[in-house]
Design an enzyme around this catalytic site. Structure first.
Site, PDB file in Angstrom:
ATOM      1  N   LYS A 105      84.188  66.065 102.712  1.00  0.00           N
ATOM      2  CA  LYS A 105      84.201  65.784 101.285  1.00  0.00           C
ATOM      3  C   LYS A 105      83.049  66.540 100.604  1.00  0.00           C
ATOM      4  O   LYS A 105      81.949  66.587 101.128  1.00  0.00           O
ATOM      5  CB  LYS A 105      83.990  64.275 101.135  1.00  0.00           C
ATOM      6  CG  LYS A 105      84.218  63.727  99.764  1.00  0.00           C
ATOM      7  CD  LYS A 105      84.341  62.220  99.906  1.00  0.00           C
ATOM      8  CE  LYS A 105      83.852  61.501  98.689  1.00  0.00           C
ATOM      9  NZ  LYS A 105      84.066  60.056  98.817  1.00  0.00           N
ATOM     10  N   PRO A 106      83.308  67.109  99.424  1.00  0.00           N
ATOM     11  CA  PRO A 106      82.232  67.871  98.780  1.00  0.00           C
ATOM     12  C   PRO A 106      81.034  66.984  98.440  1.00  0.00           C
ATOM     13  O   PRO A 106      81.211  65.858  97.989  1.00  0.00           O
ATOM     14  CB  PRO A 106      82.878  68.386  97.490  1.00  0.00           C
ATOM     15  CG  PRO A 106      84.329  68.212  97.664  1.00  0.00           C
ATOM     16  CD  PRO A 106      84.530  67.113  98.640  1.00  0.00           C
ATOM     17  N   GLY A 108      78.297  65.503  96.268  1.00  0.00           N
ATOM     18  CA  GLY A 108      78.256  65.319  94.821  1.00  0.00           C
ATOM     19  C   GLY A 108      79.484  64.588  94.317  1.00  0.00           C
ATOM     20  O   GLY A 108      79.555  64.228  93.165  1.00  0.00           O
ATOM     21  N   CYS A 109      80.467  64.368  95.183  1.00  0.00           N
ATOM     22  CA  CYS A 109      81.625  63.540  94.828  1.00  0.00           C
ATOM     23  C   CYS A 109      81.458  62.189  95.511  1.00  0.00           C
ATOM     24  O   CYS A 109      81.379  62.112  96.727  1.00  0.00           O
ATOM     25  CB  CYS A 109      82.925  64.160  95.318  1.00  0.00           C
ATOM     26  SG  CYS A 109      83.423  65.575  94.364  1.00  0.00           S
ATOM     27  N   ILE A 110      81.362  61.147  94.716  1.00  0.00           N
ATOM     28  CA  ILE A 110      81.112  59.834  95.304  1.00  0.00           C
ATOM     29  C   ILE A 110      82.376  58.981  95.212  1.00  0.00           C
ATOM     30  O   ILE A 110      83.104  59.078  94.241  1.00  0.00           O
ATOM     31  CB  ILE A 110      79.918  59.143  94.623  1.00  0.00           C
ATOM     32  CG1 ILE A 110      78.654  59.968  94.885  1.00  0.00           C
ATOM     33  CG2 ILE A 110      79.724  57.736  95.144  1.00  0.00           C
ATOM     34  CD1 ILE A 110      77.567  59.763  93.869  1.00  0.00           C
TER      35      ILE A 110
END
Lengths: 110, 130, 101
Positions: A105-106, A108-110
C-alpha cells in the site's frame, strides 16, 4: 490469509496486499482484479506495469499525486489525470492498482 | 488520508524539518523517518530534510543489502523529487568527519555548515529528529 | 583469547572505545552491523583502531559493509573481512565471545 491459484497459496495481509511482492504474476493480477470488481484492459495493464516499474526503481509505491504526475509525464495529460485513474480503479487508484499489481500500500494512504 | 487531493493545494502549509542522525540499517529509525517524510509530502507541506551525524550514511551510494536480507531503501531518496521534496541538506562537519563528499551520495544535497544549519533550523515550525 | 563483537557506530556511541580499553593484546574484535563504520580509514575515529593494530586482530563482517555501500571505501589497513561462515569460525577459534551491545 492466502490467495489460492493453480494449487498454490500466496500469502497476503488483512487488507489483501501480498506479503511477498516477488510472488506476483500477471495471472494472479487477474484474480486480484476480479476480487476488486475490475475487468482488466490494456489501459489497466499500462498503469499496473507503470507502477511496478516505479516500484522497481524507487522501492516504494507512489502516492496518488505522485503517480498522476509521473503518468502525465510519460503518457500525456489525458492519462495523467485523477479522473482517468478513478475510471480505471474506482475505489482509489493508488490503493486498488497497487493491490492488483502486487505492491505494498502506498505510504501516505491511511 | 483520502486519495483525492485538493487541486488548489493544502489549506495550511507549515515548515517541517526532519533531522536524520542514524545510520541506515543498524536501527529502524532511518526507515521510519523516511516514511514520515513521505507522509508529510503527501500533505504538500514545506518539507526540509537534514542529514547529519551518522544520518549522512543513509545517502551513501552503492548499498547492497542482499547479504543481510534487509530492504535497501536508499533508492527511495531518489523518489523524493517526484514528491516535491527538494530541500535536502547535509551537514558539512558530519560529511568531513566520515571522509565523505557529495559525490558519495545518491541524491544532490545542499551542504550546510553547523552555523548555517542552526539558522535554518530556528526558522522551522515543526521539527522531528531521529 | 576472547572474541569481541561490536555492533554500534563509533561516531555515535563509545562502545568500540570501551571495548578497546578492556581488550587484551592478542584478542580479536569483529565489527558488525553499524560497528563496521569503525573499520573505515580517513575518518575522525579511524585512530581508535589504528592505535591498536598489530596488538589486536581486527575483523569486519563483509555483508554489513556491502549493505551500507562501503565496499569501495578505504578500510584501515590490516582489517580482515569475513563472511557469516568466517564469523562462525572466529567464534569457534576463541575461548569465549563477548558481544558488546
Amino acid at each position: 490469509m492466502a490467495y489460492e491459484i493453480n494449487g498454490e497459496s500466496i500469502e497476503h495481509d488483512e487488507e489483501g496486499y501480498l506479503s511477498d511482492i516477488n510472488q506476483w504474476t500477471p495471472e494472479l493480477a487477474g484474480l486480484l482484479a476480479k476480487d476488486e470488481g475490475i475487468e482488466m484492459t490494456d489501459e489497466h495493464w499500462e498503469v499496473i506495469n507503470f507502477l511496478r516499474e516505479y516500484y522497481e526503481e524507487y522501492q516504494i509505491a507512489p502516492a496518488i499525486r505522485v503517480l498522476v504526475k509521473a503518468l502525465k509525464k510519460k503518457f500525456g495529460p489525458e492519462k495523467g489525470s485523477n479522473k482517468y485513474l478513478y475510471e480505471l480503479f474506482p475505489y482509489g487508484p493508488a490503493k486498488q492498482a497497487c493491490k492488483v499489481g502486487g505492491l505494498p500500500k502506498p505510504t501516505g494512504c491511511i | 488520508m483520502e486519495e483525492e487531493w485538493d487541486e488548489d493545494g493544502p489549506e495550511v502549509v507549515k515548515r517541517f524539518m526532519y533531522v536524520n542522525r542514524k545510520a541506515p540499517y543498524g536501527t529502524v529509525y532511518a526507515l521510519e523517518m523516511l516514511e514520515k517524510v513521505l507522509i508529510a509530502a503527501a500533505f504538500e507541506q514545506d518539507v526540509h530534510v537534514v542529514f547529519m551525524d551518522d544520518g549522512v550514511y543513509q545517502l551513501k551510494k552503492g548499498q547492497e543489502t542482499k547479504g543481510v536480507n534487509m530492504k535497501n531503501f536508499s533508492p527511495t531518496f531518489r523518489a523524493l523529487e517526484g514528491y516535491d521534496v527538494e530541500k535536502l541538506y547535509a551537514e558539512k562537519e558530519s560529511l568531513e568527519a566520515r571522509g565523505l563528499t557529495v559525490d558519495d551520495l545518491v541524491v544532490p544535497v545542499e551542504v550546510l555548515t553547523s552555523e548555517e544549519l542552526k539558522a535554518l533550523m530556528s526558522k522551522q515550525e515543526v521539527i522531528l529528529t531521529a | 583469547m576472547l572474541l569481541h563483537t561490536v555492533n554500534k557506530s563509533p561516531f555515535e556511541r563509545n562502545t568500540l572505545e570501551s571495548c578497546l580499553r578492556v581488550c587484551e593484546d592478542g584478542a580479536g574484535i569483529l565489527l558488525i552491523e553499524d560497528g563496521v563504520y569503525g573499520a573505515l580509514d580517513n575518518t575522525a575515529v579511524a585512530d581508535l583502531i589504528k592505535k591498536r593494530m598489530g596488538n589486536i586482530k581486527f575483523y569486519v563482517l563483509g555483508p554489513d559493509i556491502d549493505a551500507r555501500g562501503l565496499a569501495n571505501q578505504t578500510m584501515i589497513e590490516g582489517i580482515e573481512s569475513v563472511d557469516f561462515g568466517g564469523f562462525v569460525d572466529l567464534v569457534e577459534k576463541h575461548s569465549a565471545t563477548q558481544s558488546w551491545l
